[in-house]
Enzyme design. Structure first.
Site, PDB file in Angstrom:
ATOM      1  N   HIS A   1       0.957   3.421  46.124  1.00  0.00           N
ATOM      2  CA  HIS A   1       2.032   3.931  45.274  1.00  0.00           C
ATOM      3  C   HIS A   1       1.602   3.770  43.821  1.00  0.00           C
ATOM      4  O   HIS A   1       0.665   3.033  43.526  1.00  0.00           O
ATOM      5  CB  HIS A   1       3.337   3.154  45.526  1.00  0.00           C
ATOM      6  CG  HIS A   1       3.164   1.680  45.325  1.00  0.00           C
ATOM      7  ND1 HIS A   1       2.932   0.802  46.374  1.00  0.00           N
ATOM      8  CD2 HIS A   1       3.139   0.921  44.201  1.00  0.00           C
ATOM      9  CE1 HIS A   1       2.772  -0.419  45.898  1.00  0.00           C
ATOM     10  NE2 HIS A   1       2.905  -0.374  44.575  1.00  0.00           N
TER      11      HIS A   1
ATOM     12  N   HIS B   1      -2.447   3.736  37.531  1.00  0.00           N
ATOM     13  CA  HIS B   1      -3.638   3.685  38.388  1.00  0.00           C
ATOM     14  C   HIS B   1      -3.175   3.348  39.798  1.00  0.00           C
ATOM     15  O   HIS B   1      -2.033   2.934  40.005  1.00  0.00           O
ATOM     16  CB  HIS B   1      -4.626   2.620  37.888  1.00  0.00           C
ATOM     17  CG  HIS B   1      -4.044   1.237  37.934  1.00  0.00           C
ATOM     18  ND1 HIS B   1      -3.236   0.739  36.939  1.00  0.00           N
ATOM     19  CD2 HIS B   1      -4.114   0.257  38.878  1.00  0.00           C
ATOM     20  CE1 HIS B   1      -2.847  -0.481  37.268  1.00  0.00           C
ATOM     21  NE2 HIS B   1      -3.355  -0.797  38.438  1.00  0.00           N
TER      22      HIS B   1
END
Length: 201
Positions: A46, A130
């Site tokens: 996620h 990221h």
């Protein structure tokens, strides 16, 4: 919706299934080059928008209401390239890169402001999206540079392999929604459960 007592929570975007599959194939290819690292499971991938931490149920309900009032249009996110935090020599985290339309940073900023009104401290670092793919085993998986960080060898073979390969491209998705997640720690690693959903419009 929520259990009584404190909950460890965070806000995040989920990934499209096609992007997730491509990352899974990539991780499966590379796992053997850093066998002692703690690799993520594909279903737990996620994009964290805001880590909130342990909070009591009444505050979680307030957070849920505040997040439900945010309005940001859908935006495109591209997943490509890889890198290491805090530096390649002292690598503690292996990540996949994210490029997104301005809506992603706008959503993160609105979440920060909204939750600051509930007394949740703002991040002291700029938002840097990221995807964490692996963490060095032993010690914290925190990405920031810390005094006393030394050169680490856990990712050395992986880094050599990556230098011989073209940068990966995992695809592009349009973010249509984001979620409030609960994180439950266990000996097998963290387990993430979506406890609330918010559409982008």
């Amino acid at each position: 919706m929520l259990d009584p007592g404190n909950m460890r929570i965070f806000v995040a975007l989920d990934l499209d299934e096609e992007v997730r599959k491509r990352i899974q194939l990539f991780v499966d290819e590379l796992r053997g080059f850093a066998p002692s690292a703690r690799w993520i499971t594909p279903e737990s991938l996620h994009i964290t928008l805001k880590f909130i931490g342990e909070k009591p149920e009444p505050l979680v309900k307030q957070i849920d209401r505040a997040l439900g009032q945010l309005a940001v249009p859908p935006f495109r996110v591209t997943f490509s390239g890889t890198g290491f935090f805090p530096t390649p020599r002292a690598a503690r985290v292996f990540w996949a890169g994210i490029e997104a339309e301005p809506g992603l940073s706008e959503l993160a900023a609105r979440i920060e402001r909204s939750l600051a009104n509930l007394g949740i401290p703002k991040e002291d670092r700029a938002f840097s999206p990221h995807l964490t793919l692996a963490r060095a085993s032993g010690g914290s998986g925190a990405p920031g540079w810390r005094k006393g960080d030394k050169a680490k060898r856990q990712f050395a073979d992986l880094q050599q392999k990556l230098q011989q390969s073209p940068p990966p491209n995992f695809g592009t998705m349009t973010a249509q929604e984001f979620f409030l997640y609960r994180s439950q720690l266990s000996p097998k690693g963290s387990r993430y459960t979506k406890i609330a959903h918010y559409g982008l419009s």
